[in-house]
Design a protein around this motif. Structure first.
Motif, PDB file in Angstrom:
ATOM      1  N   ALA A  41       0.817  -1.218   0.000  1.00 43.03           N
ATOM      2  CA  ALA A  41       0.000   0.000   0.000  1.00 43.03           C
ATOM      3  C   ALA A  41       0.842   1.257   0.000  1.00 43.03           C
ATOM      4  O   ALA A  41       0.351   2.332  -0.316  1.00 43.03           O
ATOM      5  CB  ALA A  41      -0.932   0.003   1.202  1.00 43.03           C
ATOM      6  N   TRP A  47       8.767   4.992   7.449  1.00 43.56           N
ATOM      7  CA  TRP A  47       7.465   5.476   7.943  1.00 43.56           C
ATOM      8  C   TRP A  47       6.618   4.317   8.472  1.00 43.56           C
ATOM      9  O   TRP A  47       5.947   4.421   9.482  1.00 43.56           O
ATOM     10  CB  TRP A  47       6.749   6.186   6.794  1.00 43.56           C
ATOM     11  N   THR A  48       6.646   3.186   7.755  1.00 44.70           N
ATOM     12  CA  THR A  48       5.896   2.013   8.211  1.00 44.70           C
ATOM     13  C   THR A  48       6.854   0.846   8.389  1.00 44.70           C
ATOM     14  O   THR A  48       7.886   0.777   7.723  1.00 44.70           O
ATOM     15  CB  THR A  48       4.780   1.631   7.219  1.00 44.70           C
ATOM     16  N   GLN A 182       5.260  10.367   5.263  1.00 49.08           N
ATOM     17  CA  GLN A 182       5.601   9.466   4.163  1.00 49.08           C
ATOM     18  C   GLN A 182       6.425  10.183   3.090  1.00 49.08           C
ATOM     19  O   GLN A 182       6.126  11.327   2.753  1.00 49.08           O
ATOM     20  CB  GLN A 182       4.296   8.964   3.551  1.00 49.08           C
ATOM     21  N   TRP A 199       1.795   1.533 -10.840  1.00 49.97           N
ATOM     22  CA  TRP A 199       1.403   1.103  -9.493  1.00 49.97           C
ATOM     23  C   TRP A 199      -0.098   1.281  -9.286  1.00 49.97           C
ATOM     24  O   TRP A 199      -0.619   2.387  -9.422  1.00 49.97           O
ATOM     25  CB  TRP A 199       2.186   1.924  -8.478  1.00 49.97           C
ATOM     26  N   ALA A 203      -3.431  -3.886  -6.008  1.00 49.56           N
ATOM     27  CA  ALA A 203      -3.578  -4.756  -7.181  1.00 49.56           C
ATOM     28  C   ALA A 203      -2.234  -5.103  -7.815  1.00 49.56           C
ATOM     29  O   ALA A 203      -1.948  -6.280  -8.062  1.00 49.56           O
ATOM     30  CB  ALA A 203      -4.471  -4.094  -8.217  1.00 49.56           C
TER      31      ALA A 203
ATOM     32  N   ILE B  38      -0.094   1.479  10.311  1.00 54.09           N
ATOM     33  CA  ILE B  38       1.075   2.014   9.604  1.00 54.09           C
ATOM     34  C   ILE B  38       2.344   1.728  10.395  1.00 54.09           C
ATOM     35  O   ILE B  38       3.354   1.287   9.850  1.00 54.09           O
ATOM     36  CB  ILE B  38       0.920   3.547   9.420  1.00 54.09           C
ATOM     37  N   ILE B  81      -4.563   7.798   3.329  1.00 50.59           N
ATOM     38  CA  ILE B  81      -3.611   7.796   4.449  1.00 50.59           C
ATOM     39  C   ILE B  81      -2.436   6.877   4.137  1.00 50.59           C
ATOM     40  O   ILE B  81      -1.295   7.171   4.471  1.00 50.59           O
ATOM     41  CB  ILE B  81      -4.333   7.312   5.730  1.00 50.59           C
ATOM     42  N   PHE B  82      -2.699   5.768   3.481  1.00 54.71           N
ATOM     43  CA  PHE B  82      -1.662   4.755   3.297  1.00 54.71           C
ATOM     44  C   PHE B  82      -0.826   4.960   2.043  1.00 54.71           C
ATOM     45  O   PHE B  82       0.387   4.804   2.072  1.00 54.71           O
ATOM     46  CB  PHE B  82      -2.303   3.354   3.276  1.00 54.71           C
ATOM     47  N   THR B  83      -1.492   5.259   0.929  1.00 54.73           N
ATOM     48  CA  THR B  83      -0.733   5.315  -0.319  1.00 54.73           C
ATOM     49  C   THR B  83      -0.243   6.715  -0.636  1.00 54.73           C
ATOM     50  O   THR B  83       0.580   6.894  -1.523  1.00 54.73           O
ATOM     51  CB  THR B  83      -1.603   4.847  -1.504  1.00 54.73           C
ATOM     52  N   ASN B  84      -0.797   7.689   0.060  1.00 46.34           N
ATOM     53  CA  ASN B  84      -0.444   9.086  -0.186  1.00 46.34           C
ATOM     54  C   ASN B  84      -0.886   9.540  -1.581  1.00 46.34           C
ATOM     55  O   ASN B  84      -0.382  10.521  -2.106  1.00 46.34           O
ATOM     56  CB  ASN B  84       1.067   9.286  -0.024  1.00 46.34           C
ATOM     57  N   LEU B  85      -1.785   8.804  -2.194  1.00 45.86           N
ATOM     58  CA  LEU B  85      -2.297   9.160  -3.522  1.00 45.86           C
ATOM     59  C   LEU B  85      -3.668   9.813  -3.366  1.00 45.86           C
ATOM     60  O   LEU B  85      -4.416   9.471  -2.437  1.00 45.86           O
ATOM     61  CB  LEU B  85      -2.437   7.903  -4.397  1.00 45.86           C
ATOM     62  N   GLN B  93      -8.336   4.756 -11.050  1.00 48.04           N
ATOM     63  CA  GLN B  93      -7.604   3.532 -11.393  1.00 48.04           C
ATOM     64  C   GLN B  93      -8.513   2.300 -11.346  1.00 48.04           C
ATOM     65  O   GLN B  93      -8.298   1.340 -12.063  1.00 48.04           O
ATOM     66  CB  GLN B  93      -6.468   3.308 -10.382  1.00 48.04           C
ATOM     67  N   ARG B  94      -9.506   2.351 -10.449  1.00 43.46           N
ATOM     68  CA  ARG B  94     -10.309   1.154 -10.182  1.00 43.46           C
ATOM     69  C   ARG B  94     -11.669   1.145 -10.870  1.00 43.46           C
ATOM     70  O   ARG B  94     -12.360   0.137 -10.806  1.00 43.46           O
ATOM     71  CB  ARG B  94     -10.562   1.037  -8.667  1.00 43.46           C
ATOM     72  N   PRO B 264      -8.953  -5.802  -9.861  1.00 46.44           N
ATOM     73  CA  PRO B 264      -8.608  -4.587  -9.116  1.00 46.44           C
ATOM     74  C   PRO B 264      -9.662  -3.499  -9.242  1.00 46.44           C
ATOM     75  O   PRO B 264      -9.426  -2.449  -9.839  1.00 46.44           O
ATOM     76  CB  PRO B 264      -7.287  -4.154  -9.766  1.00 46.44           C
ATOM     77  N   ASP B 272     -10.261  -3.248   1.245  1.00 45.84           N
ATOM     78  CA  ASP B 272      -8.907  -2.949   1.734  1.00 45.84           C
ATOM     79  C   ASP B 272      -8.912  -1.692   2.601  1.00 45.84           C
ATOM     80  O   ASP B 272      -8.266  -1.645   3.650  1.00 45.84           O
ATOM     81  CB  ASP B 272      -7.937  -2.737   0.558  1.00 45.84           C
ATOM     82  N   ARG B 276      -8.059  -1.379   6.657  1.00 43.05           N
ATOM     83  CA  ARG B 276      -6.918  -0.566   7.099  1.00 43.05           C
ATOM     84  C   ARG B 276      -7.352   0.736   7.754  1.00 43.05           C
ATOM     85  O   ARG B 276      -6.522   1.498   8.213  1.00 43.05           O
ATOM     86  CB  ARG B 276      -6.035  -0.225   5.893  1.00 43.05           C
ATOM     87  N   ARG B 277      -8.647   0.995   7.740  1.00 42.32           N
ATOM     88  CA  ARG B 277      -9.182   2.273   8.254  1.00 42.32           C
ATOM     89  C   ARG B 277      -8.612   3.450   7.454  1.00 42.32           C
ATOM     90  O   ARG B 277      -8.193   4.447   8.022  1.00 42.32           O
ATOM     91  CB  ARG B 277      -8.855   2.476   9.740  1.00 42.32           C
TER      92      ARG B 277
END
Lengths: 530, 313
Positions: A41, A47-48, A182, A199, A203, B38, B81-85, B93-94, B264, B272, B276-277
């Protein structure tokens, strides 16, 4: 053409087209399709501390040192090092020709910035080094130096540790990022570059060979030696469902599955084109984590009652099933088959289980049937299995169980609460520790018994802490072994936590892939595909 | 009609805002901590706290909601929060896999279910009717994942005709696109097919007993003409209604189907994110789904006028 003939022809053509052989089906030997243990992810290994992020990072970023399969740190980006006689000054020289993926040379200032970011986040080893460091400086473009105010004998192990967070070398501009935030660029000097444009988190993640990487001349061994990549691309495909992952491997849609489910291993073993073997020889240690702050487990007698009643075979059977090659009992805290492994002090976990003795100890500890809050993350198979066995165990020794079925995200939040269990806190939760993190006390956060600053459960034992400090100062392996035996006994006596057993996992790959090794992380170098 | 459609589209705004408020509140109240996830299992409590603060998760509810709402109003769904995207990027994308799965499922379901229902009504009481109904009960009562595994075993592992998992964009060719999507679409569509077939049969049976059908027969209109030109058109309103209602079931089923076939899509993204919240992603996807659901209902309402001229807005 008659209408029916047309329809028939169209149907046959459609069926034929759809059922055509898969284009590129195992044909492209330059692409490796890999199912990782979890979703990638993000890609900031500081960071993680998630292992899947560490594993992806091993392709992108290089390390100063890397452990080999004997757990010995070997130079990787470093060409040579020199320690002063008092072990307070360490000078390192980088190999020539190291380049980042953006074409810039790797300089000592990049290393210094990377170490500074890492030290803040690595509590077991980075922070102690930071506290002892008077100066960390770039001497010239290829040389950097630590000046310490007291010796740190495990310096090379720290710089090359494989447990998370690992020290990866990033360009100084990236390493300048707040360690609690991050990074936004994934530029490294490792053997593969990350294809950010391809990316799709959850997926797919794609890594492309970095032609500018110069591997070391030595033979590769885990994270040490020459990291020679034989693929143009390594594609990580995230397949969350184990049955689907298994079928995709059987069908040749992927080449390598990092963590094959033990339930499906028998099926995969029967598949002619698939090889199955142990993934990580260092395996994992199951953990029965107890909250030391609140009754009844703030009394060591209550914790010992658990030890004398807990049956490791029951836990291991629930975690990995009937395959006895995947587990063994573990009357100790350290990883079996590693130099410091000891069972000294672990007799209480061996032999017949004593439920009556446990009940007696609980009574002596003042337990009177109060609810025991057992947090069980039901979305993680290993914690769910351990939680179910524990619920049964607690009932057998006369405890009143409050089984809190929840998910790992909630356990992660609630276990940090020091409140009494009746007010939102907890008594017990389960997890497991990677065997690679339990080979010695340095990366072993779960064994820390410093009380308020210790890992969740907050065990406090001065003797345990004393022995950990003695290990850091131990001059050689025999001395380390002696201290570790005493540490094992002290931690067992205080019941820092209760190991529920040692277990391994399988990995599986297509037989046209060769060079897959057993390691605590996927090792892609020297892997080839026919 | 146009004014009505415009009014309905505008009326989705308060609906979506209310949904947004409830989703935000529920996520705020729900247990779980992305910072702990994280930081990882070995992180110290202090590290978890620092990460939580850096993500702004330690701020009060009102501040967080106001901040989020302000960004929503500016068309910004936030950053994962996780991917920073950006969430919009992750949804973009999905969306193709999910949209493709939904459309193909709809095509397969409607193409099979409506003729099945019509024929069952026409041949009411015969073995054909019973066969259709048994198929419908099977489709309705078998979970999507069971069908999915069964289809994958037969068509991918045993016959080696189709891939087990994955998604290929239609831009890479129709055949590869269909090869990846046929099994998941059939698996997901079976329950939908069963639902529509049963409703079509029941409605058609009712319509076929009407006087005007008897009159049409008396005038010598052929069987096919009666069934598909006269009766089916008049039976269309309940069928369209059930197609709309079933859309929600389709979204729910897509979550499972995408997991089983490793597609995906938005369903997997949602699961997901929930595990992961990843609050911004969950909020973004739920908003999108609620908006789409409202639009589907609007489309259903507008379709009524097409099939039944007596309905006017």
């Amino acid at each position: 053409m008659h209408r029916r003939d047309f329809l028939k022809t169209a149907a046959v053509a459609a069926a034929g087209g759809l059922a055509a052989p898969r284009i590129g089906h195992a044909a492209d030997a330059k692409v490796l399709r890999f199912i990782p243990q979890a979703n990638l992810a993000n890609l900031d290994p500081i960071w993680t501390t998630q292992y899947v992020v560490r594993n992806g990072s091993l392709l992108i970023w290089d390390t100063l040192y890397g452990v080999d399969d004997q757990l010995t740190p070997k130079p990787q980006m470093v060409e040579s090092h020199e320690a002063s006689a008092d072990a307070k000054t360490w000078t390192f020289k980088l190999r020539p020709g190291l380049k980042f993926h953006d074409g810039e040379p790797v300089l000592a200032k990049d290393v210094v910035a990377s170490i500074q970011r890492w030290m803040v986040r690595d509590a077991p080893m980075g922070l102690p080094i930071k506290k002892r460091t008077d100066a960390l400086e770039a001497v010239d473009d290829r040389t950097f130096r630590f000046r310490l105010n007291q010796p740190y004998p495990k310096m090379l192990f720290a710089l090359g540790k494989s447990s998370t967070p690992m020290l990866f070398i990033m360009p100084a501009r990236i390493a300048a990022t707040d360690p609690y935030k991050q990074i936004t660029e994934f530029v490294g000097s490792g053997p593969m570059r990350f294809k950010r444009d391809e990316w799709v988190p959850g997926a797919k993640a794609v890594f492309e060979k970095f032609e500018g990487y110069v591997p070391r001349s030595e033979k590769a061994s885990w994270l040490a030696g020459g990291k020679r990549i034989n693929f143009d691309r390594i594609e990580w495909q995230i397949v969350p469902d184990t049955a689907t992952a298994s079928a995709a491997l059987q069908n040749g849609e992927v080449d390598w599955w990092e963590l094959a489910s033990p339930d499906l291993a028998p099926l995969l073993k029967k598949t002619p084109n698939v090889a199955v073997d142990i993934a990580d020889p260092l395996g994992n240690i199951g953990s029965f984590r107890i909250n030391h702050l609140h009754p009844p487990f703030n009394d060591v007698r209550a914790r010992r009652a658990i030890q004398m009643a807990l049956s490791q075979p029951d836990y291991m059977g629930a975690v990995v099933g009937d395959d006895q090659t995947l587990w063994k009992t573990l009357p100790g805290f350290f990883t079996p088959d590693t130099p410091l492994y000891t069972e000294f002090g672990g007799d209480i976990l061996k032999g017949k289980r004593d439920y009556e003795g446990a009940k007696k100890l609980l009574a002596e500890a003042g337990y009177k049937g109060e609810p025991i809050v057992l947090l069980v993350a039901t979305d993680v198979a290993i914690t769910k299995a351990q939680g179910d066995v524990t619920a049964d165990l607690l009932k057998r020794i006369g405890m009143n169980v409050n089984y809190v079925a929840t998910d790992w995200g909630t356990v992660g939040q609630r276990r940090a609460k020091k409140d009494p269990p009746s007010e939102g806190g907890w008594h017990i939760f389960h997890t497991w520790h990677a065997g690679a993190d339990c080979v010695n006390p340095a990366p072993y956060t779960a064994l820390d018994a410093s009380g308020a600053t210790a890992w969740f459960g907050w065990p406090k034992s001065d003797l345990v802490q004393e022995k950990i400090a003695e290990w850091y100062a131990a001059p050689d392996l025999p001395a380390e072994k002696k201290v570790i035996a005493e540490l094992n006994k002290a931690a067992m006596d205080d019941v820092v936590y209760v190991p529920t057993g040692f277990f391994k996992a399988y990995q599986a790959w297509r037989k046209n892939v060769s060079g897959v090794v057993k390691a605590p992380f996927p090792v892609f170098w020297d892997v080839t595909k026919a | 009609m146009f004014a009505y459609a415009l009014r309905r589209i505008l009326s989705t705004i308060p609906v979506v805002l209310i949904v947004a408020f409830f989703v935000f509140s529920l996520l705020y109240l729900a247990p779980g901590d992305p910072a702990a996830i994280i930081a990882g299992d070995q992180a110290t409590p202090a590290d978890v706290e620092r990460i939580r603060a850096s993500l702004g998760l330690d701020r009060p509810f009102v501040v967080r909601f106001a901040d989020w709402f302000w960004h929503i109003m500016h068309g910004d769904l936030g950053t994962s929060i996780f991917t920073n995207l950006p969430v919009t990027h992750m949804i973009a994308q999905r969306i193709e896999p999910t949209l493709s799965l939904m459309i193909l499922t709809l095509i397969i379901s409607l193409t099979c279910a409506i003729p099945m229902g019509v024929v069952a009504a026409w041949k009411h009481g015969t073995w054909i009717d019973r066969a259709v109904m048994v198929t419908a009960v099977f489709g309705f009562s078998t979970p999507v994942f069971v069908i999915g595994y069964l289809l994958a075993y037969i068509f991918a592992l045993w016959l080696d005709w189709l891939p087990v998992q994955g998604f290929t964009s239609i831009s890479q060719g129709l055949i590869p696109f269909l090869r990846n999507l046929i099994l998941p679409s059939v698996a997901l569509g079976l329950i939908y097919m069963a639902l529509i077939a049963r409703i079509t049969r029941a409605t058609m049976m009712d319509v076929l007993s009407q006087d005007y059908v008897r009159t049409a027969k008396a005038k010598g209109v052929g069987q096919r003409g009666i069934l598909f030109l006269h009766a089916l058109k008049n039976a269309a309103v309940p069928i369209v209604t059930i197609v709309g209602i079933g859309f929600a079931a389709l979204i729910g089923g897509a979550v499972v189907t995408e997991s089983v076939f490793a597609i995906p899509g938005l369903g997997r993204l949602t699961v997901d994110a929930i595990l992961r919240r990843d609050y911004p992603v969950i909020q973004g996807v739920v908003l999108l789904f609620s908006f789409v659901y409202v639009l589907v209902n609007l489309a259903v309402d507008l379709l009524y006028t097409l099939f039944d001229p007596r309905i006017r807005y």
